[in-house]
Design a protein around this motif. Structure first.
Motif, PDB file in Angstrom:
ATOM      1  N   GLY A 217       0.778  -1.252  -0.146  1.00  0.00           N
ATOM      2  CA  GLY A 217      -0.138  -0.244  -0.293  1.00  0.00           C
ATOM      3  C   GLY A 217       0.832   1.137  -0.086  1.00  0.00           C
ATOM      4  N   GLU A 218       0.288   2.343  -0.136  1.00  0.00           N
ATOM      5  CA  GLU A 218       0.775   3.697  -0.149  1.00  0.00           C
ATOM      6  C   GLU A 218       0.625   4.597   0.363  1.00  0.00           C
ATOM      7  N   PRO A 219       1.310   5.213   1.752  1.00  0.00           N
ATOM      8  CA  PRO A 219       0.458   6.550   2.359  1.00  0.00           C
ATOM      9  C   PRO A 219      -0.870   7.012   2.129  1.00  0.00           C
ATOM     10  N   THR A 220      -0.864   7.396   1.367  1.00  0.00           N
ATOM     11  CA  THR A 220      -2.146   7.741   0.707  1.00  0.00           C
ATOM     12  C   THR A 220      -4.015   6.912   1.217  1.00  0.00           C
ATOM     13  N   ASP A 221      -3.258   5.792   0.495  1.00  0.00           N
ATOM     14  CA  ASP A 221      -4.457   4.868   1.025  1.00  0.00           C
ATOM     15  C   ASP A 221      -4.626   4.775   2.847  1.00  0.00           C
ATOM     16  N   ILE A 222      -3.788   5.023   3.948  1.00  0.00           N
ATOM     17  CA  ILE A 222      -3.983   5.355   4.963  1.00  0.00           C
ATOM     18  C   ILE A 222      -4.901   6.860   4.744  1.00  0.00           C
ATOM     19  N   ALA A 223      -4.210   7.247   4.458  1.00  0.00           N
ATOM     20  CA  ALA A 223      -4.425   8.870   4.405  1.00  0.00           C
ATOM     21  C   ALA A 223      -6.124   9.355   3.980  1.00  0.00           C
ATOM     22  N   GLN A 224      -6.923   8.646   3.233  1.00  0.00           N
ATOM     23  CA  GLN A 224      -7.408   8.423   3.030  1.00  0.00           C
ATOM     24  C   GLN A 224      -8.612   7.815   3.929  1.00  0.00           C
ATOM     25  N   GLY A 225      -8.699   6.826   4.368  1.00  0.00           N
ATOM     26  CA  GLY A 225      -8.829   5.573   5.174  1.00  0.00           C
ATOM     27  C   GLY A 225      -9.510   7.282   6.211  1.00  0.00           C
ATOM     28  N   VAL A 226      -7.870   7.971   6.679  1.00  0.00           N
ATOM     29  CA  VAL A 226      -8.195   8.454   7.983  1.00  0.00           C
ATOM     30  C   VAL A 226      -9.386   9.536   7.799  1.00  0.00           C
ATOM     31  N   LEU A 227      -8.956  10.401   6.055  1.00  0.00           N
ATOM     32  CA  LEU A 227      -9.888  11.075   5.921  1.00  0.00           C
ATOM     33  C   LEU A 227     -11.072  11.056   5.948  1.00  0.00           C
ATOM     34  N   PHE A 228     -11.625   9.687   5.409  1.00  0.00           N
ATOM     35  CA  PHE A 228     -12.747   8.983   5.585  1.00  0.00           C
ATOM     36  C   PHE A 228     -13.692   8.511   6.737  1.00  0.00           C
ATOM     37  N   LEU A 229     -12.872   8.371   7.873  1.00  0.00           N
ATOM     38  CA  LEU A 229     -13.105   7.897   9.273  1.00  0.00           C
ATOM     39  C   LEU A 229     -13.128   9.509  10.159  1.00  0.00           C
ATOM     40  N   ALA A 230     -12.305  10.355   9.859  1.00  0.00           N
ATOM     41  CA  ALA A 230     -12.767  11.996  10.467  1.00  0.00           C
ATOM     42  C   ALA A 230     -13.888  13.025  10.054  1.00  0.00           C
ATOM     43  N   SER A 231     -13.807  12.852   9.267  1.00  0.00           N
ATOM     44  CA  SER A 231     -15.258  13.411   8.289  1.00  0.00           C
ATOM     45  C   SER A 231     -16.484  12.758   8.769  1.00  0.00           C
ATOM     46  N   GLN A 232     -17.573  14.037   8.250  1.00  0.00           N
ATOM     47  CA  GLN A 232     -19.089  13.513   8.244  1.00  0.00           C
ATOM     48  C   GLN A 232     -19.112  12.681   7.274  1.00  0.00           C
ATOM     49  N   ARG A 233     -18.821  12.376   6.799  1.00  0.00           N
ATOM     50  CA  ARG A 233     -19.110  10.533   5.370  1.00  0.00           C
ATOM     51  C   ARG A 233     -19.649   9.278   6.092  1.00  0.00           C
ATOM     52  N   ALA A 234     -18.904   9.317   7.748  1.00  0.00           N
ATOM     53  CA  ALA A 234     -18.296   8.700   8.518  1.00  0.00           C
ATOM     54  C   ALA A 234     -18.749   9.275   9.839  1.00  0.00           C
ATOM     55  N   ARG A 235     -20.370   9.724  10.113  1.00  0.00           N
ATOM     56  CA  ARG A 235     -20.770  10.690  11.323  1.00  0.00           C
ATOM     57  C   ARG A 235     -21.362   9.217  11.853  1.00  0.00           C
ATOM     58  N   TYR A 236     -21.555   7.923  10.990  1.00  0.00           N
ATOM     59  CA  TYR A 236     -22.102   6.837  11.628  1.00  0.00           C
ATOM     60  C   TYR A 236     -21.317   6.046  12.207  1.00  0.00           C
ATOM     61  N   ILE A 237     -20.579   6.187  12.232  1.00  0.00           N
ATOM     62  CA  ILE A 237     -19.750   5.168  12.402  1.00  0.00           C
ATOM     63  C   ILE A 237     -18.100   5.149  13.559  1.00  0.00           C
ATOM     64  N   THR A 238     -18.713   4.153  14.770  1.00  0.00           N
ATOM     65  CA  THR A 238     -17.654   4.674  15.415  1.00  0.00           C
ATOM     66  C   THR A 238     -17.238   2.954  16.430  1.00  0.00           C
ATOM     67  N   GLY A 239     -16.060   3.518  16.927  1.00  0.00           N
ATOM     68  CA  GLY A 239     -15.807   1.568  17.585  1.00  0.00           C
ATOM     69  C   GLY A 239     -14.991   0.813  16.619  1.00  0.00           C
ATOM     70  N   GLN A 240     -14.372   0.964  15.612  1.00  0.00           N
ATOM     71  CA  GLN A 240     -14.184   0.178  14.533  1.00  0.00           C
ATOM     72  C   GLN A 240     -12.954   0.017  14.233  1.00  0.00           C
ATOM     73  N   VAL A 241     -12.716  -1.089  13.833  1.00  0.00           N
ATOM     74  CA  VAL A 241     -11.707  -1.290  12.744  1.00  0.00           C
ATOM     75  C   VAL A 241     -11.545  -1.357  11.605  1.00  0.00           C
ATOM     76  N   LEU A 242     -10.397  -0.047  10.848  1.00  0.00           N
ATOM     77  CA  LEU A 242     -10.434  -0.621   9.583  1.00  0.00           C
ATOM     78  C   LEU A 242      -9.274  -0.899   8.853  1.00  0.00           C
ATOM     79  N   LYS A 243      -9.388  -2.344   8.392  1.00  0.00           N
ATOM     80  CA  LYS A 243      -8.516  -2.737   8.230  1.00  0.00           C
ATOM     81  C   LYS A 243      -8.100  -1.952   6.200  1.00  0.00           C
ATOM     82  N   ILE A 244      -6.884  -1.963   5.820  1.00  0.00           N
ATOM     83  CA  ILE A 244      -6.590  -0.623   5.124  1.00  0.00           C
ATOM     84  C   ILE A 244      -5.188  -2.245   4.234  1.00  0.00           C
ATOM     85  N   ASP A 245      -5.137  -3.442   4.023  1.00  0.00           N
ATOM     86  CA  ASP A 245      -3.633  -4.698   3.984  1.00  0.00           C
ATOM     87  C   ASP A 245      -4.107  -5.142   2.805  1.00  0.00           C
TER      88      ASP A 245
END
Length: 250
Positions: A217-245
């Motif tokens: 993977g590339e650093p951008t793959d992780i950064a985009q996952g962070v961006l999603f979870l940090a944003s309101q796009r993920a407003r109903y997601i909590t307590g989860q583990v997103l594997k990017i592997d």
């Protein structure tokens, strides 16, 4: 490092371990996605000199995540400058690998201090800034080693596994009373960073052969996952583990 220009909607963000590698990419991604301010933190921010000037909404902060006084100072600074914190990314982490029989107490303690206690201390210091508006997103970088273990990484695996359990507890605790403070983890697999680039090519080839998608993977793959979870796009997601592997752990 592309992100929708308004994904961060003028948010105030803190990223640890931000001088290089994943932390740098995460910081730049949040900045490009519209963050009003990204506090990029690391114990040594010198490696960031080359890219900081490209982003007028990124502020370098030199601190140790295990230094409670430094964390309190940062919290007070953010309160004075912005009156809130919207996003905390706990990315700082280290490795001190050794087989079980050869691992020293010093290497065990240092990894647990930075990777687990440091995340606890940073989150504890930043949480009051989120509670002011009863909203925010905490994204902590764990690892597939924290979910599935790895030879020679007893300390690292314990720290990253503990981070996952701690995050799940936070997800329950911080949502009490109707608060919209979310806590999630990302568990990266093998990512193309300075750390993996130092691995001998023969070993790297074996690692890559285990990945169903066939490449690191590339650093951008992780950064985009962070961006999603940090944003309101993920407003109903909590307590989860997103594997990017790349499908390495299924």
């Amino acid at each position: 490092m592309n992100g929708t220009a308004n994904d961060m909607q003028n948010n105030i963000c803190v990223v640890t371990g931000a001088a290089r590698g994943l932390g740098r990419c995460i910081s730049e991604t949040l900045a490009l996605a519209g963050a009003a301010r990204v506090y990029a933190c690391d114990i040594d921010m010198t490696p960031a000199d080359a890219w900081l000037s490209e982003h007028d909404n990124v502020t370098a902060v030199t601190l140790d995540v295990c230094d409670g006084d430094a964390l309190s100072h940062l919290s007070a600074r953010i309160l004075a400058e912005h009156g809130r914190l919207d996003v905390l990314v706990n990315n700082a982490g280290i490795t001190r690998d050794a087989l079980l029989e050869k691992m020293t107490d010093t290497d065990w303690d240092r990894v647990l201090d930075v990777n687990l206690k440091g995340v606890f201390l940073m989150t504890q210091a930043m949480l009051p800034l989120m509670k002011l508006h009863q909203s925010g997103s905490i994204v902590s970088i764990s690892s597939i080693v924290g979910t599935d273990g790895n030879i020679g990484q007893s300390n690292y695996g314990a720290s990253k596994g503990g981070l996952i359990t701690m995050t799940k507890g936070w997800a329950k605790e911080l949502a009490r009373g109707g608060a919209q403070i979310r806590a999630n983890c990302i568990a990266p697999g093998f990512i193309n960073t300075e750390m993996t680039q130092a691995v001998p090519q023969k070993v790297l080839d074996k690692m890559t052969a285990r990945i169903p998608l066939g490449h690191l993977g590339e650093p951008t793959d992780i950064a985009q996952g962070v961006l999603f979870l940090a944003s309101q796009r993920a407003r109903y997601i909590t307590g989860q583990v997103l594997k990017i592997d790349g499908g390495l752990v299924l």
